[in-house]
Design an enzyme around this catalytic site. Structure first.
Site, PDB file in Angstrom:
ATOM      1  N   ASP A 221       0.831  -1.199   0.000  1.00 31.74           N
ATOM      2  CA  ASP A 221       0.000   0.000   0.000  1.00 31.74           C
ATOM      3  C   ASP A 221       0.868   1.253   0.000  1.00 31.74           C
ATOM      4  OD1 ASP A 221      -2.819   1.043   0.404  1.00 31.74           O
ATOM      5  OD2 ASP A 221      -1.799   2.033   2.063  1.00 31.74           O
ATOM      6  N   GLU A 275       1.753  -0.446  -4.984  1.00 35.53           N
ATOM      7  CA  GLU A 275       0.813   0.610  -5.337  1.00 35.53           C
ATOM      8  C   GLU A 275       1.637   1.888  -5.419  1.00 35.53           C
ATOM      9  OE1 GLU A 275      -3.122   3.026  -3.853  1.00 35.53           O
ATOM     10  OE2 GLU A 275      -1.529   2.521  -2.468  1.00 35.53           O
TER      11      GLU A 275
HETATM   12  C1  NOJ Z   1      -4.404   3.158  -0.752  1.00 37.34           C
HETATM   13  C2  NOJ Z   1      -5.544   2.218  -0.558  1.00 37.34           C
HETATM   14  O1  NOJ Z   1      -5.848   1.593  -1.776  1.00 37.34           O
HETATM   15  C3  NOJ Z   1      -6.689   3.030  -0.006  1.00 37.34           C
HETATM   16  O2  NOJ Z   1      -7.898   2.312   0.012  1.00 37.34           O
HETATM   17  C4  NOJ Z   1      -6.311   3.504   1.360  1.00 37.34           C
HETATM   18  O3  NOJ Z   1      -7.334   4.343   1.869  1.00 37.34           O
HETATM   19  C5  NOJ Z   1      -4.998   4.288   1.316  1.00 37.34           C
HETATM   20  N1  NOJ Z   1      -3.989   3.654   0.532  1.00 37.34           N
HETATM   21  C6  NOJ Z   1      -4.453   4.447   2.714  1.00 37.34           C
HETATM   22  O4  NOJ Z   1      -3.998   3.219   3.199  1.00 37.34           O
END
Ligand code: NOJ
Ligand code: CA
Length: 555
Positions: A221, A275
């Site tokens: 993440d 990500e």
């Molecule tokens: C990216 C995640 O995909 C999202 O859903 C989340 O709110 C944020 N990162 C914070 O962790």
């Protein structure tokens, strides 16, 4: 519907060692997939009860959004314990069982690791508050004194990605006003201090914890956000730049190199998937160097409008970015953070970006569905791996009329409703039946955590199964065809000459597999002879209608 001559799929086909290079990965948002115990919230029991669906769909792997112990202030992205399953979802024993059962069906499991921030309910954070300023416990997070005479102003003007200040003030153990802590997301998600070796060791251990439990990969993440500018350099908070200048520091790459060494130390392949929201192509590619992450999400494709030139450009740029580092591209149309693409493709403006969600803009569902059908054939024919977000195989649309009182996304709450947030793409999946909860929960359960539209009676898995014109059957056929077609997944790609506003490309060494997408407003002759393996809508002889795609074998 065009006749299908796809080779029969077999689960027996061995997945290659570097399985992520070609995998179709299905994203499960556990709260909304299926509820086994009737509390209105999806859980691991619900997933285990529906593994048949994943197998029939024909996906290679599943990525789970966070399932850890969490107060759920950001739907589990506020992790209190990275080694425990939240009781709302089940137990660690169930997660282990689920991994085993998925493996028996040839489906790999990817868990979501959230290294940028933790939870205000984590033992580390609670201890940091208890022990107070200057302690080693506080150094695990980003605590700072405030500005102003009494420290009443935040350390700087950085803004939370969810809206509002990125700092929250704490109270000292004696009750007096104390330091501030940094949170790039919600206040319940304190950022960790990645300069501190204990943080690094902790996450290396978390990785091993899940790899030891046979997880096949991790999705990282907010992968580019970990290392903050130590000088806390400020900027005009009324016009914050993107990406935030205090993140994406070169130091972060050492973290991923050590994670890669851990992944590589296992005899079975383990994938690292990032990500990485970065518009700068070179900085993005840096995360995919051969000793770092294996793949990263392709947000440029996800945000691309349904327009031939834009799509062609994004495909070319994606291939160009990945080629020098030897990483396979990925392709994704939707996820749990963005409006569902059936809705997006039905709008006058079909693009998406984080600052431009267009929630509530008029949309034509019939048009959006037709384009979404074509888009999945395009996506699955491109080189590399692909992500599917649960419910897209049912053609679900964004639910835009959720009553305010029921909305749960901190993005909605922190912007006082100015940004409607992401609840509309997180509505529980309809499985069967004529009315809510559409088999999401067992009989006599509590209502689903977000309300499902009554119109979803036509969108259930049961309603679509066996209907050759349904979105679900299109996905099943496309995935079966992809699985049996060696030219698809990782491998060569060549653009073919095509009429204006038509995209055509071949795959495989001899180019014997061709994908054609008609983005013009009139029917077009298929640009080559061959057998139509699959099309997203009926062909008129050899004429491909507008917003329709076809897979053609030209051998
Ligand atoms: C990216 C995640 O995909 C999202 O859903 C989340 O709110 C944020 N990162 C914070 O962790
Ligand atoms: Ca439940």
């Amino acid at each position: 519907m065009a006749e299908i001559h796809a080779p029969q799929a077999t689960r027996a086909r061995a997945l290659p060692t570097e399985w992520w290079r070609s995998a179709v990965i299905y994203q499960i948002y556990p709260r909304s997939f299926a509820d086994s115990n009737g509390d209105g919230i999806g859980d691991l029991g619900g997933v285990r009860a529906h593994l048949d669906h994943l197998e029939a769909l024909g996906v290679d792997a599943v990525w789970f959004n966070p399932w850890y112990a969490s107060p759920q202030a950001d739907a589990g992205y506020d992790v209190a314990d990275y080694r425990a399953i939240d009781p709302v979802f089940g137990t660690l024993a169930e997660a282990e069982e689920l991994i085993r059962e998925a493996h028996e069906r040839g489906i790999r499991i990817i868990v979501d690791v959230v290294p940028n921030h933790s939870s205000t309910a984590s033992p580390w954070f609670l201890e940091a508050l208890r022990i107070g300023p200057g302690s080693a416990s506080r150094d695990l997070f980003c605590f700072r004194a405030g500005r102003g005479e009494d420290g009443e102003l935040p350390p700087n003007e950085w803004q939370s990605i969810f809206g509002g200040p990125a700092w929250t003030r704490t109270s000292n153990p004696d009750g007096s006003p104390g330091e501030w802590y940094l949170h790039l997301f919600a206040a319940e998600q304190p950022d960790l201090n990645w300069e501190n070796p204990k943080v690094r060791e902790e996450f290396e251990d978390v990785l091993r914890f899940w790899f030891d439990r046979s997880a096949d990969g991790i999705r990282i993440d907010s992968a580019a956000l970990l290392m903050k500018d130590p000088a806390l350099t400020d900027f005009d908070h009324t016009d914050p730049p993107f990406p935030h200048p205090y993140t994406d520091r070169d130091e972060v790459h050492a973290v991923y190199r050590s994670w890669r060494a851990i992944a590589d130390s296992y005899p079975e392949p383990r994938a690292l998937i990032g990500e990485v929201w970065l518009p700068d192509a070179d900085r993005f590619a840096a995360y995919l160097r051969p000793d770092e992450l294996h793949t990263a999400f392709n947000f440029a494709f996800l945000g691309c409008p349904w327009e031939p030139d834009a799509l062609r450009q994004v495909i070319d740029e994606t291939l160009a970015v990945h080629a020098p580092v030897g990483a396979p591209p990925t392709w994704v149309l939707s996820n749990h953070d963005v409006p569902r693409h059936v809705t997006r493709y039905g709008r006058a403006d079909t693009s998406f970006n984080l600052e431009y969600r267009q929630l509530g803009a008029p949309t034509d569902r019939t048009l959006g569905l037709r384009r979404a059908r074509a888009a999945i054939l395009l996506t699955l024919a491109l080189p590399g791996s692909a992500y599917l977000y649960q419910g897209e195989e049912l053609g679900l649309e964004e639910v835009e009329d959720i009553p305010e009182a029921l909305r749960q996304d901190p993005m909605f709450l922190r912007t006082q409703g100015e940004n409607l947030g992401r609840d509309g793409c997180r509505v529980p999946v309809p499985w069967s039946g004529q009315e809510p909860p559409f088999g999401f929960s067992p009989p006599d359960a509590r209502e689903p955590w977000l309300p499902q539209p009554p119109a979803w009676r036509d969108r259930t898995v049961a309603a679509q199964t066996g209907d050759p014109d349904s979105m679900l059957e299109l996905y099943r056929r496309a995935l079966a065809c992809r699985r049996g077609e060696p030219a698809l997944g990782d491998g060569p790609f060549t653009w073919l000459p095509a009429p204006e506003s038509v995209l055509a490309f071949s795959r495989g060494p001899q180019g014997r597999f061709v994908c054609v997408v008609n983005l013009s407003d009139r029917a077009t002759e298929l640009p080559m002879a061959g057998t139509v393996l699959l099309s997203s809508g009926p062909l008129d002889g050899t004429q491909l209608p507008p917003d329709t795609a076809a897979w053609v074998s030209n051998c």
